[in-house]
Design a protein around this motif. Structure first.
Motif, mmCIF file in Angstrom:
data_model
loop_
_atom_site.group_PDB
_atom_site.id
_atom_site.type_symbol
_atom_site.label_atom_id
_atom_site.label_comp_id
_atom_site.label_asym_id
_atom_site.label_seq_id
_atom_site.Cartn_x
_atom_site.Cartn_y
_atom_site.Cartn_z
ATOM 1 N N GLY A 382 -0.579 104.154 -59.887
ATOM 2 C CA GLY A 382 -2.035 104.264 -59.860
ATOM 3 C C GLY A 382 -2.680 102.984 -59.361
ATOM 4 N N GLN A 383 -2.151 101.845 -59.800
ATOM 5 C CA GLN A 383 -2.682 100.560 -59.355
ATOM 6 C C GLN A 383 -2.469 100.356 -57.868
ATOM 7 O OE1 GLN A 383 -1.135 97.668 -58.182
ATOM 8 N NE2 GLN A 383 -2.616 96.061 -58.655
ATOM 9 N N SER A 384 -1.341 100.835 -57.351
ATOM 10 C CA SER A 384 -1.027 100.631 -55.930
ATOM 11 C C SER A 384 -2.031 101.328 -55.015
ATOM 12 C CB SER A 384 0.391 101.136 -55.624
ATOM 13 O OG SER A 384 0.440 102.542 -55.489
ATOM 14 N N ALA A 385 -2.678 102.367 -55.531
ATOM 15 C CA ALA A 385 -3.697 103.080 -54.753
ATOM 16 C C ALA A 385 -5.072 102.458 -54.933
ATOM 17 C CB ALA A 385 -3.732 104.552 -55.156
ATOM 18 N N ALA A 386 -5.404 102.112 -56.163
ATOM 19 C CA ALA A 386 -6.770 101.682 -56.487
ATOM 20 C C ALA A 386 -7.003 100.186 -56.301
ATOM 21 C CB ALA A 386 -7.102 102.070 -57.927
ATOM 22 N N ARG A 387 -5.983 99.429 -55.904
ATOM 23 C CA ARG A 387 -6.107 97.970 -55.789
ATOM 24 C C ARG A 387 -6.855 97.524 -54.545
ATOM 25 N NH1 ARG A 387 -2.344 96.578 -51.866
ATOM 26 N NH2 ARG A 387 -0.765 98.178 -51.520
ATOM 27 N N ILE A 388 -7.190 98.443 -53.635
ATOM 28 C CA ILE A 388 -7.814 98.022 -52.374
ATOM 29 C C ILE A 388 -9.224 97.478 -52.626
ATOM 30 C CG2 ILE A 388 -6.427 99.664 -51.059
ATOM 31 C CD1 ILE A 388 -9.063 101.295 -50.680
ATOM 32 N N GLN A 389 -9.706 96.669 -51.677
ATOM 33 C CA GLN A 389 -10.941 95.913 -51.883
ATOM 34 C C GLN A 389 -12.173 96.771 -52.175
ATOM 35 O OE1 GLN A 389 -10.833 92.130 -49.132
ATOM 36 N NE2 GLN A 389 -9.695 93.781 -48.141
ATOM 37 N N PRO A 390 -12.463 97.833 -51.411
ATOM 38 C CA PRO A 390 -13.666 98.614 -51.715
ATOM 39 C C PRO A 390 -13.636 99.227 -53.119
ATOM 40 C CG PRO A 390 -12.884 99.104 -49.507
ATOM 41 C CD PRO A 390 -11.810 98.308 -50.175
ATOM 42 N N THR A 391 -12.472 99.729 -53.533
ATOM 43 C CA THR A 391 -12.363 100.327 -54.865
ATOM 44 C C THR A 391 -12.572 99.279 -55.947
ATOM 45 O OG1 THR A 391 -10.739 101.853 -53.912
ATOM 46 C CG2 THR A 391 -10.973 101.861 -56.303
ATOM 47 N N CYS A 392 -12.005 98.087 -55.743
ATOM 48 C CA CYS A 392 -12.210 96.995 -56.698
ATOM 49 C C CYS A 392 -13.673 96.577 -56.752
ATOM 50 C CB CYS A 392 -11.324 95.802 -56.335
ATOM 51 S SG CYS A 392 -9.566 96.072 -56.646
ATOM 52 N N ALA A 393 -14.337 96.560 -55.592
ATOM 53 C CA ALA A 393 -15.773 96.268 -55.562
ATOM 54 C C ALA A 393 -16.538 97.311 -56.365
ATOM 55 C CB ALA A 393 -16.266 96.238 -54.116
ATOM 56 N N GLY A 394 -16.137 98.581 -56.208
ATOM 57 C CA GLY A 394 -16.774 99.658 -56.966
ATOM 58 C C GLY A 394 -16.604 99.483 -58.461
ATOM 59 N N MET A 395 -15.416 99.046 -58.897
ATOM 60 C CA MET A 395 -15.203 98.780 -60.319
ATOM 61 C C MET A 395 -16.151 97.690 -60.810
ATOM 62 S SD MET A 395 -11.074 98.593 -60.731
ATOM 63 C CE MET A 395 -9.977 99.471 -59.616
ATOM 64 N N GLY A 396 -16.272 96.620 -60.010
ATOM 65 C CA GLY A 396 -17.103 95.501 -60.417
ATOM 66 C C GLY A 396 -18.562 95.870 -60.571
ATOM 67 N N GLN A 397 -19.127 96.555 -59.571
ATOM 68 C CA GLN A 397 -20.548 96.883 -59.665
ATOM 69 C C GLN A 397 -20.816 97.925 -60.750
ATOM 70 O OE1 GLN A 397 -21.745 98.045 -55.705
ATOM 71 N NE2 GLN A 397 -20.812 100.064 -55.825
ATOM 72 N N ALA A 398 -19.848 98.792 -61.018
ATOM 73 C CA ALA A 398 -20.009 99.774 -62.102
ATOM 74 C C ALA A 398 -20.030 99.081 -63.457
ATOM 75 C CB ALA A 398 -18.886 100.811 -62.047
ATOM 76 N N ILE A 399 -19.142 98.119 -63.647
ATOM 77 C CA ILE A 399 -19.061 97.432 -64.935
ATOM 78 C C ILE A 399 -20.246 96.502 -65.144
ATOM 79 C CG2 ILE A 399 -17.805 95.536 -66.059
ATOM 80 C CD1 ILE A 399 -16.796 98.338 -66.790
ATOM 81 N N GLY A 400 -20.643 95.755 -64.102
ATOM 82 C CA GLY A 400 -21.814 94.886 -64.246
ATOM 83 C C GLY A 400 -23.053 95.673 -64.631
#
Length: 431
Positions: A382-400
């Motif tokens: 699961g991490q190998s798919a979701a580790r890409i930059q746009p997805t990580c950016a999405g995690m950050g803005q959702a959590i903030g």
């Protein structure tokens, strides 16, 4: 030195950056801690390029602050389709942090986590000049990549696959003076020499293969450490980013990581010399830059309230608390993996999206600890798919955005509805 903040984010990579912007623009007193002396993490220091697939047809899966950043870069000529210039990226990220009034601590490492029962009270950190720092905060975000806050707090962490083996490491580098027309002609005339997804009419030069050239080169130098050569066009004239080495060593053993940096940097010259000597279009190329930060795909992953899985990716799973959409597939790098005819002929399909639930971004042990970026709660696939930059950016803005809503409502982050989070992201993005 003591700080008192509403939100403290550890790690200034693309996930931590987006979390900081979202939180601070929402009105929270926000501190961003970064171990290096610039922003962006692997996006800038690692030269990671391009932004991997984050759209389906004309539907962008990650918007908000991330899309604002892309638009700002476009105005500076720093974007070419889904590739970007790392130096202009640094500048725009810094400007956005300043405009959003995020307080920054560069060259600072977290050394200790102070907690009481199921809550983190404060962090202790140290600057590179030996200054001791203590940070109290209502909420903490681990965007460190290595899950350092989760690890030091005693939260359960996962490492590697079932055998504990991490994904391969890479040192990326950029090359200039490349003749793109020569490359297109070569791909057109020798299609079997490349992976099947490589085509001569590609908008962005993105080429992987050169199997015949490598076979010839290895007759002279059997130690050449790659089984294919892969590069992607970057903004500017005749520039490419090379992402082709796989170093399989422990990502969280510092002695092994240090050896990887040593070996990988030396390996860059060997790979560049191969390209210049054997690859059509690279005859007049020159080495422009080597990434100052080694590319780590996976190290620690902090256990959250839900562990996102490879099966969730394969089945395009949607969740009631889904807060990030992704479509990039499972992508595992290893120096033990050999390229066969099946892999050469594989063409990825993007038919649907999966979701990452809010629960995968919240610690299982602490109510005021969120986890975003490559260390989020996931299994190896699961991490190998979701580790890409746009997805990580999405995690950050959702959590903030989610933390702001939780603190303003005096409730648990878990209870915030995805629609509220999405609305808040749109509210603070300046498009």
């Amino acid at each position: 030195m003591k700080y008192r903040k509403q939100v403290t984010i550890v790690g200034g990579g693309i996930a931590g950056f987006h979390a900081a912007i979202a939180a601070s623009r929402s009105g929270l007193k926000t501190l961003l801690i970064e171990k290096n002396s610039t922003i962006g993490g692997l996006t800038t220091l690692g030269l990671v390029n391009p932004f991997m697939k984050y759209w389906l047809d004309n539907q962008l899966l990650i918007k908000g602050i991330f899309q604002e950043l892309i638009e700002r870069l476009k105005r500076k000529g720093g974007v070419f389709f889904n590739t970007f210039d790392s130096e202009l990226m640094k500048i725009e990220m810094m400007k956005m942090l300043k405009e959003s009034e995020v307080e920054l601590l560069f060259k600072t490492m977290v050394t200790e986590v102070i907690k009481e029962e199921n809550k983190i009270i404060s962090l202790k950190a140290q600057s590179s000049n030996g200054e001791t720092i203590e940070i109290e905060s209502d909420f903490f975000v681990d965007a460190s990549g290595d899950g350092i806050v989760g690890y030091l707090s005693g939260n359960k962490c996962f490492v590697g696959n079932e055998s504990g083996k991490n994904q391969a490491l890479t040192i990326m580098f950029t090359v200039a003076g490349v003749d793109f027309e020569s490359i297109r002609s070569d791909v057109k005339n020798n299609p079997k020499n490349f992976f099947a997804w490589v085509t001569p009419n590609m908008k962005v030069i993105s080429v992987a293969g050169y199997f015949k050239e490598l076979e010839e080169a290895k007759k002279e130098d059997p130690s050449l450490p790659i089984d294919h050569f892969f590069f992607v066009q970057s903004p500017g004239k005749g520039r490419v980013t090379v992402n082709t080495m796989n170093i399989s060593k422990d990502s969280i053993d510092n002695s092994e990581l240090s050896r990887s940096i040593l070996e990988g940097t030396i390996m860059v010259e060997k790979i560049f010399n191969f390209a210049k000597g054997y690859v059509k279009g690279f005859e007049n190329a020159y080495l422009e830059k080597i990434a100052p930060e080694i590319g780590i795909r996976e190290s620690r992953r902090v256990k959250g309230m839900y562990t996102f899985t490879g099966e969730d990716v394969r089945t395009y799973k949607k969740f009631p608390d889904g807060v990030v959409k992704g479509c990039y597939g499972i992508d595992i790098h290893s120096d033990e993996k050999k390229i066969d005819e099946k892999e050469k002929g594989f063409i990825p399909k993007y038919d649907d999206y999966y979701e990452i639930p809010l629960r995968s971004l919240i610690s299982e042990s602490y109510t005021n600890l969120a986890i975003v970026g490559r260390c989020f709660s996931s299994d190896f696939e699961g991490q190998s798919a979701a580790r890409i930059q746009p997805t990580c950016a999405g995690m950050g803005q959702a959590i903030g955005s989610g933390i702001y809503l939780a603190l303003s409502k005096n409730t648990e982050l878990l209870k915030i509805h995805p629609e509220e989070i999405e609305n808040q992201i749109q509210k603070v993005s300046k498009l």
